[in-house]
Motif scaffolding. Structure first.
Motif, short mmCIF file in Angstrom:
data_model
loop_
_atom_site.label_atom_id
_atom_site.label_comp_id
_atom_site.label_asym_id
_atom_site.label_seq_id
_atom_site.Cartn_x
_atom_site.Cartn_y
_atom_site.Cartn_z
N UNK A 352 -3.43 -3.28 -5.03
CA UNK A 352 -4.17 -3.27 -3.77
C UNK A 352 -3.36 -3.88 -2.64
N UNK A 353 -2.60 -4.93 -2.94
CA UNK A 353 -1.72 -5.53 -1.93
C UNK A 353 -0.71 -4.51 -1.44
N UNK A 354 -0.15 -3.73 -2.38
CA UNK A 354 0.84 -2.71 -2.01
C UNK A 354 0.18 -1.60 -1.20
N UNK A 355 -1.01 -1.18 -1.61
CA UNK A 355 -1.70 -0.12 -0.88
C UNK A 355 -2.03 -0.54 0.55
N UNK A 356 -2.27 -1.83 0.75
CA UNK A 356 -2.56 -2.35 2.09
C UNK A 356 -1.30 -2.70 2.88
N UNK A 357 -0.12 -2.51 2.25
CA UNK A 357 1.16 -2.87 2.89
C UNK A 357 1.18 -4.32 3.34
N UNK A 358 0.68 -5.22 2.49
CA UNK A 358 0.65 -6.64 2.83
C UNK A 358 2.02 -7.28 2.59
#
Length: 381
Positions: A352-358
């Motif tokens: 999810x962190x990757x999908x949000x480009x965090x």
């Protein structure tokens, strides 16, 4: 569960076919990040499904053995050997699903477990797999009366699986209206698009699973007349699957903690969505949405082919690991089950962190790989 698992490959074939169709005709029905979130939530729901269903079946069988009056009814109505009993059971399951689904929109605690399915701002077949990890816990409660009528647990599970299977195909924007007679009796994609929409006229409409006549009968039917806008009234605003699972639960427990009126805080779990204790600020009223002005959530990060390849590969690795875990956890110790569950949940959180480009995603991805290496060492060395 076995029926669902045997049909699952066809779900993915249909999703792929829909993706290819939308690509061919340049339709924007799919979002890469959103669909990965859908599939991640579907995987997470399967991890909990088995344990929850075992509990539901146990309670079901206790009720059937202790309180069933099925022995006083004609065998043709309740026996799994009777074709009539299967028809009756199929209709009863859908009737109970209608009320379970309706209460899931009208009671905060149930909504917390159902909002996951509605939080996507897209509408396609992958959204059908976007389910809460506690879905079976709340919906299973509504099916328990079937035990009192004398229907076997096996018959109930098979019928429930068939009901869910029907509901898969109605999550599409490709199919327009169907013949009038069909739309009069059965739930169709047009009906279900209305159900997933946040247009003011569409909110809390069309709860039926297979049959739409429940909605017509109980006053919750709405015809598709304007282009739907999908999502929830309070937008999720993230592709983080773990937050999608727990955000309404988090709100409810936060309000209970903050309010000085604990009784109101407790009752808040059973009030309609949007309720807050009287000593806390009310939620702002949602603005009416329009298909022409609505802006979907999407992070600013670049979506290169390399990014997509990495995301897909990480999802496949985690999903396959989850499948192995589901198939074998009966052989593991409680501690091993806890550790593996934690690592799977952490892996989806990192995804999810990757999908949000965090910006802190590398730290979480590094920790994730350390966890998996340690597990591999424990299992194979």
């Amino acid at each position: 569960m076995r029926l669902i698992e045997s049909i699952a490959p066809f779900y993915f074939v249909l999703i792929l076919a829909e993706i290819l169709y939308t690509y061919k005709y340049k339709l924007t029905f799919y979002s890469f990040r959103d669909s990965i979130t859908d599939l991640s939530l579907g995987t997470l729901s399967r991890i909990a499904d088995g344990v929850i269903l075992l509990g539901i079946v146990f309670v079901y069988q206790v009720l059937q053995n202790s309180f069933s009056f099925g022995n006083f009814l004609p065998l043709s109505l309740v026996s799994s050997k009777s074709p009539i009993s299967w028809v009756i059971l199929f209709v009863l399951v859908d009737f109970l699903f209608y009320w379970a689904h309706r209460f899931a929109h009208e009671i905060n605690l149930f909504w917390a477990s159902h909002v996951v399915h509605h939080s996507s701002e897209e509408f396609n077949l992958s959204v059908a797999l976007r389910q809460s990890f506690v879905r079976n816990l709340f919906i299973g409660i509504f099916y328990l009366p079937l035990a009192v009528f004398g229907f076997s647990a096996e018959a109930y599970l098979i019928t429930d699986a068939l009901n869910r299977t029907y509901q898969f195909w109605v999550h599409t924007r490709i199919i327009d209206r169907l013949p009038f007679w069909y739309e009069l009796i059965f739930v169709t994609p047009s009906h279900h698009r209305v159900h997933h929409a946040v247009n003011p006229r569409y909110i809390d409409k069309n709860y039926g699973g297979v049959f739409i006549f429940w909605d017509r009968l109980f006053g919750t039917f709405e015809e598709e007349k304007e282009e739907p806008v999908y999502g929830v009234v309070k937008p999720l605003g993230t592709f983080q699957p773990i937050w999608a699972e727990v955000h309404v639960f988090s709100d409810l427990f936060r309000d209970f903690r903050l309010t000085k009126n604990k009784w109101e805080g407790f009752l808040g779990f059973f009030k309609p969505p949007g309720f807050r204790p009287s000593d806390l600020p009310a939620y702002p009223k949602p603005k009416p949405v329009s298909p022409y002005s609505f802006i979907k959530f999407y992070p600013k990060g670049k979506e290169t082919n390399g990014f997509r390849f990495y995301i897909i590969s990480q999802f496949i690795i985690t999903a396959l690991s989850s499948l192995i875990f589901i198939k074998t956890y009966g052989k593991w110790s409680h501690f091993e089950i806890f550790v593996f569950t934690y690592v799977i949940v952490f892996s989806f959180y990192s995804l999810g962190k990757a999908l949000n480009s965090q910006t802190d995603v590398k730290r979480y991805e590094t920790a994730k790989w350390i966890f998996w290496i340690l597990i591999a060492g424990y299992l194979f060395i």
